[in-house]
Design a protein around this motif. Structure first.
Motif, PDB file in Angstrom:
ATOM      1  N   GLY A  28      -4.469  -9.395   6.147  1.00  0.00           N
ATOM      2  CA  GLY A  28      -3.566 -10.090   7.166  1.00  0.00           C
ATOM      3  C   GLY A  28      -2.948  -9.212   7.921  1.00  0.00           C
ATOM      4  N   ILE A  29      -2.440  -9.526   9.107  1.00  0.00           N
ATOM      5  CA  ILE A  29      -1.606  -8.485  10.062  1.00  0.00           C
ATOM      6  C   ILE A  29      -0.527  -9.577  10.295  1.00  0.00           C
ATOM      7  N   ALA A  30       0.638  -9.157  10.013  1.00  0.00           N
ATOM      8  CA  ALA A  30       1.682 -10.317  10.455  1.00  0.00           C
ATOM      9  C   ALA A  30       2.061 -10.091  12.294  1.00  0.00           C
ATOM     10  N   ALA A  31       2.066 -11.087  12.781  1.00  0.00           N
ATOM     11  CA  ALA A  31       2.194 -10.944  14.187  1.00  0.00           C
ATOM     12  C   ALA A  31       3.529 -11.649  14.755  1.00  0.00           C
ATOM     13  N   ALA A  32       4.405 -11.079  15.534  1.00  0.00           N
ATOM     14  CA  ALA A  32       5.504 -12.121  15.969  1.00  0.00           C
ATOM     15  C   ALA A  32       5.091 -12.576  17.525  1.00  0.00           C
ATOM     16  N   THR A  33       5.037 -13.779  17.528  1.00  0.00           N
ATOM     17  CA  THR A  33       4.570 -14.352  18.989  1.00  0.00           C
ATOM     18  C   THR A  33       5.661 -15.514  19.296  1.00  0.00           C
ATOM     19  N   PRO A  34       5.337 -15.891  20.639  1.00  0.00           N
ATOM     20  CA  PRO A  34       6.484 -16.863  21.222  1.00  0.00           C
ATOM     21  C   PRO A  34       6.497 -18.234  20.257  1.00  0.00           C
ATOM     22  N   ARG A  35       5.324 -18.525  19.399  1.00  0.00           N
ATOM     23  CA  ARG A  35       5.405 -19.743  18.424  1.00  0.00           C
ATOM     24  C   ARG A  35       6.086 -19.405  17.189  1.00  0.00           C
ATOM     25  N   GLY A  36       6.273 -18.246  16.889  1.00  0.00           N
ATOM     26  CA  GLY A  36       6.818 -17.659  15.799  1.00  0.00           C
ATOM     27  C   GLY A  36       6.065 -16.801  14.902  1.00  0.00           C
ATOM     28  N   LEU A  37       6.198 -16.497  13.715  1.00  0.00           N
ATOM     29  CA  LEU A  37       5.464 -15.526  13.040  1.00  0.00           C
ATOM     30  C   LEU A  37       4.199 -16.138  12.189  1.00  0.00           C
ATOM     31  N   LEU A  38       3.196 -15.391  13.027  1.00  0.00           N
ATOM     32  CA  LEU A  38       1.692 -15.966  12.350  1.00  0.00           C
ATOM     33  C   LEU A  38       1.151 -14.697  11.586  1.00  0.00           C
ATOM     34  N   VAL A  39       0.317 -15.010  10.557  1.00  0.00           N
ATOM     35  CA  VAL A  39      -0.329 -13.976   9.720  1.00  0.00           C
ATOM     36  C   VAL A  39      -1.764 -14.295  10.017  1.00  0.00           C
ATOM     37  N   PRO A  40      -2.434 -14.110  10.990  1.00  0.00           N
ATOM     38  CA  PRO A  40      -4.095 -14.034  10.992  1.00  0.00           C
ATOM     39  C   PRO A  40      -4.493 -13.001  10.281  1.00  0.00           C
ATOM     40  N   ASN A  41      -5.717 -13.075   9.711  1.00  0.00           N
ATOM     41  CA  ASN A  41      -6.249 -12.114   8.889  1.00  0.00           C
ATOM     42  C   ASN A  41      -7.826 -11.804   9.269  1.00  0.00           C
ATOM     43  N   ILE A  42      -8.041 -10.374   9.033  1.00  0.00           N
ATOM     44  CA  ILE A  42      -9.479  -9.934   9.238  1.00  0.00           C
ATOM     45  C   ILE A  42     -10.448 -10.205   8.268  1.00  0.00           C
ATOM     46  N   LYS A  43     -11.353 -10.987   8.478  1.00  0.00           N
ATOM     47  CA  LYS A  43     -12.170 -11.564   7.463  1.00  0.00           C
ATOM     48  C   LYS A  43     -13.103 -10.436   6.910  1.00  0.00           C
ATOM     49  N   ASP A  44     -13.327 -10.074   5.695  1.00  0.00           N
ATOM     50  CA  ASP A  44     -14.158  -8.921   5.245  1.00  0.00           C
ATOM     51  C   ASP A  44     -13.878  -7.627   5.557  1.00  0.00           C
ATOM     52  N   ALA A  45     -12.377  -7.379   5.762  1.00  0.00           N
ATOM     53  CA  ALA A  45     -12.200  -6.110   6.345  1.00  0.00           C
ATOM     54  C   ALA A  45     -12.734  -4.862   5.526  1.00  0.00           C
ATOM     55  N   HIS A  46     -12.921  -5.173   4.268  1.00  0.00           N
ATOM     56  CA  HIS A  46     -13.494  -4.013   3.532  1.00  0.00           C
ATOM     57  C   HIS A  46     -14.919  -3.597   3.977  1.00  0.00           C
ATOM     58  N   ASP A  47     -15.433  -4.278   4.528  1.00  0.00           N
ATOM     59  CA  ASP A  47     -16.869  -4.256   4.850  1.00  0.00           C
ATOM     60  C   ASP A  47     -17.069  -3.386   6.329  1.00  0.00           C
ATOM     61  N   LYS A  48     -15.866  -3.267   6.944  1.00  0.00           N
ATOM     62  CA  LYS A  48     -15.870  -2.600   8.480  1.00  0.00           C
ATOM     63  C   LYS A  48     -15.933  -1.362   8.573  1.00  0.00           C
ATOM     64  N   THR A  49     -16.594  -0.709   9.306  1.00  0.00           N
ATOM     65  CA  THR A  49     -16.360   0.667   9.826  1.00  0.00           C
ATOM     66  C   THR A  49     -15.164   0.794  10.569  1.00  0.00           C
ATOM     67  N   LEU A  50     -14.647   2.117  10.762  1.00  0.00           N
ATOM     68  CA  LEU A  50     -13.285   2.107  11.640  1.00  0.00           C
ATOM     69  C   LEU A  50     -13.544   1.473  12.985  1.00  0.00           C
ATOM     70  N   PRO A  51     -14.500   1.941  13.721  1.00  0.00           N
ATOM     71  CA  PRO A  51     -14.699   1.303  14.905  1.00  0.00           C
ATOM     72  C   PRO A  51     -14.786  -0.305  15.071  1.00  0.00           C
ATOM     73  N   GLN A  52     -15.356  -0.800  13.922  1.00  0.00           N
ATOM     74  CA  GLN A  52     -15.271  -2.403  13.603  1.00  0.00           C
ATOM     75  C   GLN A  52     -13.890  -2.989  13.474  1.00  0.00           C
ATOM     76  N   MET A  55     -14.991   5.837  19.924  1.00  0.00           N
ATOM     77  CA  MET A  55     -13.957   5.087  19.928  1.00  0.00           C
ATOM     78  C   MET A  55     -13.696   4.738  21.372  1.00  0.00           C
ATOM     79  N   ALA A  56     -14.443   5.130  22.297  1.00  0.00           N
ATOM     80  CA  ALA A  56     -14.035   4.594  23.807  1.00  0.00           C
ATOM     81  C   ALA A  56     -14.038   3.249  23.930  1.00  0.00           C
ATOM     82  N   GLY A  57     -12.946   2.987  24.636  1.00  0.00           N
ATOM     83  CA  GLY A  57     -12.685   1.495  24.830  1.00  0.00           C
ATOM     84  C   GLY A  57     -11.876   0.563  23.908  1.00  0.00           C
ATOM     85  N   LEU A  58     -11.759   1.266  22.767  1.00  0.00           N
ATOM     86  CA  LEU A  58     -11.015   0.611  21.430  1.00  0.00           C
ATOM     87  C   LEU A  58      -9.631   0.967  21.293  1.00  0.00           C
ATOM     88  N   ARG A  59      -8.866   0.023  20.740  1.00  0.00           N
ATOM     89  CA  ARG A  59      -7.348   0.285  20.705  1.00  0.00           C
ATOM     90  C   ARG A  59      -7.302   0.938  19.437  1.00  0.00           C
TER      91      ARG A  59
END
Length: 492
Positions: free
Chosen positions: A357-381, A312-316
């Motif tokens: 989707g992850i709700a994100a507060a930004t200077p432009r307002g509330l945005l909800v971008p989403n991670i496509k096919d999150a169910h297929d991702k490993t923890l590092p991904q 997980m080095a370098g990952l948040r």
């Protein structure tokens, strides 16, 4: 002989840059009447309810007229700029004198639309904006014809392929270096290098970009540089109430109007779209919210262990990452919650994929971008995707495609020190999870009262398709995974 205006002047109309959006606001013009433009050159930046997008012109010629001023909201399909594609021909006698920029209320689209069979039209090229289509020929870069003339706003001239990739939420191919090109962060020669969202931030905070020492690559000023400049010059920072109004207003909105004891802020862009979506969701889907308080001490220990893990080095790595993974496990065990209600067809649409989707507060307002096919991702991904999503949202680079097609959303109110909330569903989704603050609290553990890391989770769901039993199972499974994170392995 008088030139034929139906073939000489080409009209560029406001495209649908967000798949179904009906309007967009003109944030910035990069050209003015009399400027020479080339096929593929960016002429303006617009903001929709979902993202800020740069628009390239699909013609060669000279700018004849800008139909709208900056800050004007324009309907999709309205003509925003006309281009003289035969500047060497004699100009026709005008019916009335036209100013450099038409009034905001002027009717748009009154000119004759371009004829596809027009010999003056560019051959083998189709417009490259979303909703217009794209041909193979349009993905080739055309060289610029000389450097910009003094006084002309030098805008970026990205390749059509890069524009289309950005619209689709994909990584844009790097253009080949060319000395004649002006970077898209520098609207005019001699001005400081900064991207449009950074320039907007500097304007809002009253910071002169020329006084900032850039730290970004190739001398580009970053958001961090602007914030550092405000910290060094406290007198330049607006009053708290003014700053709050600026943050609440979407980018490109008209300045707040103060009158006596009140300040009025125009409702535009992201704020307008968010308000409409929340009202529609709240009064369409019958919301039910359930709560659970859970001991997440073991999850917090796992977070610390993962931070030291070489894989997980370098990952948040943070608690939100494990909450997201735990929710995906709970959805896998209870797939019926990953659904949508189709009112027109009177059907429940079960989705066999999870766009998280992850709700994100930004200077432009509330945005909800989403991670496509999150169910297929490993923890590092998943960690990589979360990191990219957050950084992109903070920099104001979230694309319309990144905010479409979500199935379930997480809103992390805990970052503000809030215990929990009753979140409203993102339109078209069946569930949303609010994650509260993780705090050290007295907790009965193995028969004794001990200090433990505790949080409260709130799950709102659409009661038309999710009954209390299903919602409770999902929330209970989520809490069980966070209490005993080894279940990420045994239940996955």
């Amino acid at each position: 002989m008088t030139a034929d205006t139906s073939t000489r002047y080409r009209e560029f109309k406001m495209p649908d840059v967000g798949e179904g959006l009906t309007e967009a606001e003109i944030l910035k013009w990069y050209v003015q009447p009399g400027d020479t433009v080339t096929d593929g050159q960016v002429v303006c930046e617009v903001e929709t309810a979902k993202a800020a997008v740069e628009l390239p012109i699909p013609y060669d010629g000279v700018v004849h007229e800008l139909r709208f001023e900056e800050g004007t909201t324009v309907d999709v399909g309205a003509t925003i700029i006309t281009v003289d594609v035969a500047p060497g021909s004699p100009a026709p006698e005008p019916a009335a004198a036209a100013g450099p920029v038409a009034a905001a209320g002027e009717a748009a689209g009154s000119g004759t639309p371009a004829d596809p069979a027009d010999p003056a039209a560019p051959k083998g090229r189709q417009p490259v904006l979303v909703g217009y289509g794209v041909s193979e020929a349009s993905t080739k870069r055309r060289p610029r014809r000389g450097t910009p003339v003094p006084g002309q706003a030098a805008a970026a001239e990205p390749a059509a392929a890069a524009i289309q990739a950005e619209m689709n939420g994909q990584a844009a191919p790097a253009p080949a270096p060319a000395p004649a090109l002006v970077p898209d962060t520098e609207p005019a020669p001699g001005r400081p290098l900064a991207k449009p969202p950074v320039r907007k931030l500097a304007r809002d905070l009253g910071v002169d970009l020329a006084t900032i020492t850039p730290t970004g690559p190739d001398g580009i000023i970053t958001r961090e540089d602007v914030h550092a400049a405000t910290a060094q010059a406290p007198s330049a920072v607006p009053a708290p109430e003014t700053l709050a109004a600026v943050v609440a207003a979407p980018a490109g909105a008209a300045a707040p109007v103060a009158a006596g004891r009140e300040t009025r802020i125009p409702v535009k862009g992201v704020r307008k779209a968010t308000a409409a979506a929340m009202v529609g969701s709240a009064f369409t889907a019958p919301h039910v919210t359930e709560f659970v308080t859970v001991d997440v001490t073991r999850t917090m220990k796992l977070v610390e262990e993962l931070k030291a893990d070489k894989d997980m080095a370098g990952l948040r790595v943070n608690p939100l990452l494990l909450v997201a993974k735990a929710l995906l496990v709970a959805i896998k065990r209870n797939p019926e919650i990953n659904a949508a209600w189709d009112e027109a067809a009177q059907e429940i649409v079960l989705k066999h994929y999870v766009n998280l989707g992850i709700a994100a507060a930004t200077p432009r307002g509330l945005l909800v971008p989403n991670i496509k096919d999150a169910h297929d991702k490993t923890l590092p991904q998943l960690a990589v995707a979360l990191g990219e999503l957050v950084s992109t949202a903070r920099e104001g680079r979230t694309t319309p495609a990144a905010m479409q097609g979500g199935t379930v959303t997480i809103t992390n109110v805990g970052v503000f020190g809030i215990d929990t909330g009753t979140p409203i569903l993102n339109p078209g989704e069946s569930a949303i999870l609010a994650v509260g603050a993780i705090k050290l609290q007295p907790w009965v553990h193995k028969g004794k009262v001990k200090a433990r890391q505790v949080t409260t989770l709130a799950l709102s769901f659409d009661h038309r398709l999710v009954d209390g039993e299903l919602g409770s199972r999902v929330l209970a499974d989520l809490a069980a995974v966070l209490e005993q994170p080894k279940r990420l392995i045994t239940w996955a």
